[in-house]
Structures are given as C-alpha cells and as structure tokens.
Design a protein around this motif. Structure first.
Motif, short mmCIF file in Angstrom:
data_model
loop_
_atom_site.label_atom_id
_atom_site.label_comp_id
_atom_site.label_asym_id
_atom_site.label_seq_id
_atom_site.Cartn_x
_atom_site.Cartn_y
_atom_site.Cartn_z
N THR A 1 1.12 -1.36 0.25
CA THR A 1 0.53 -0.06 -0.01
C THR A 1 0.90 1.14 -0.37
O THR A 1 0.24 2.40 -1.03
CB THR A 1 -0.77 -0.08 1.39
N LEU A 2 1.25 0.91 0.92
CA LEU A 2 2.99 2.69 0.74
C LEU A 2 3.47 2.78 -0.54
O LEU A 2 3.53 4.15 -1.56
CB LEU A 2 4.01 2.24 2.14
N LEU A 3 4.11 1.54 -1.16
CA LEU A 3 4.82 2.02 -2.02
C LEU A 3 3.55 1.84 -3.65
O LEU A 3 3.90 2.73 -4.82
CB LEU A 3 5.10 0.32 -3.29
N ALA B 1 -5.64 5.93 -0.22
CA ALA B 1 -5.62 4.38 -0.14
C ALA B 1 -4.58 4.04 0.96
O ALA B 1 -4.71 3.01 2.05
CB ALA B 1 -5.44 3.36 -1.43
N LEU B 2 -3.24 4.68 1.01
CA LEU B 2 -2.50 4.97 2.38
C LEU B 2 -3.41 5.40 2.94
O LEU B 2 -3.26 5.32 4.68
CB LEU B 2 -1.52 5.55 1.61
N ALA B 3 -3.80 6.21 3.20
CA ALA B 3 -4.16 6.82 4.54
C ALA B 3 -5.42 5.67 5.49
O ALA B 3 -5.67 6.44 6.63
CB ALA B 3 -5.42 8.78 3.83
N ASN B 4 -6.30 5.73 4.66
CA ASN B 4 -7.55 4.57 4.33
C ASN B 4 -7.10 3.39 5.32
O ASN B 4 -7.24 2.73 6.39
CB ASN B 4 -8.18 4.52 3.50
N HIS B 5 -5.74 2.68 4.75
CA HIS B 5 -4.57 1.68 5.55
C HIS B 5 -4.77 2.48 7.25
O HIS B 5 -4.21 1.23 7.90
CB HIS B 5 -3.71 1.72 4.54
#
Length: 78
Positions: A29-31, A37-41
């Motif tokens: 998710t980071l990459l 998506a990263l904020a939700n994760h």
C-alpha cells in the motif's frame, strides 16, 4: 471514520486476523497505493491496533525492544 466492522465488535481471532492482514499489506500500500488508499490503510491500522491495546494493556513487552535494551545492544556491538 471506521471502515469495515467496528474493531470493538470483532472477536479476538478476527481482530488478530485483521491486524495480520493489514501488516502484511502495508508495504504494498505504501509503495503502490493511492494517497487515499494509504490514508485509509493507516486509519484502519490505528483503529485495530488501538483496540488491541485497549484489550491488552498489560501485554508482554520484550525488554530488548525498549531503550535500555537498544543501549545494551549498542554497547555490545562497540
């Protein structure tokens, strides 16, 4: 904003399964995930980890994971 089932409503096994999945997918998710998506994760991880800590305030903390343990390792490496 809770995405999915409220962490407080998860059975212990389900909470662990969700945490394992989030930790397994974090780097991907980071990459490669969008900013959303990263904020939700991140939000979901914080929710689930917060629930774990609420349920297990006296969890087993490895002394080697504390500052004193790191200092001892650094001293041993010198």
């Amino acid at each position: 904003m809770t995405m999915g089932i409220d962490p407080m409503d998860l059975a212990e096994d389900d909470l662990f399964r969700e945490l394992r999945h989030l930790h397994a997918t974090r780097t991907e998710t980071l990459l490669h995930g969008s900013a959303d998506a990263l904020a939700n994760h991140t939000t979901r991880t914080e929710e689930l980890e917060g629930e774990y800590l609420r349920r297990h305030p006296e969890r087993d903390v490895d002394p080697e994971r504390l500052r004193d343990g790191a200092r001892r390792r650094q001293g041993a490496a010198s």
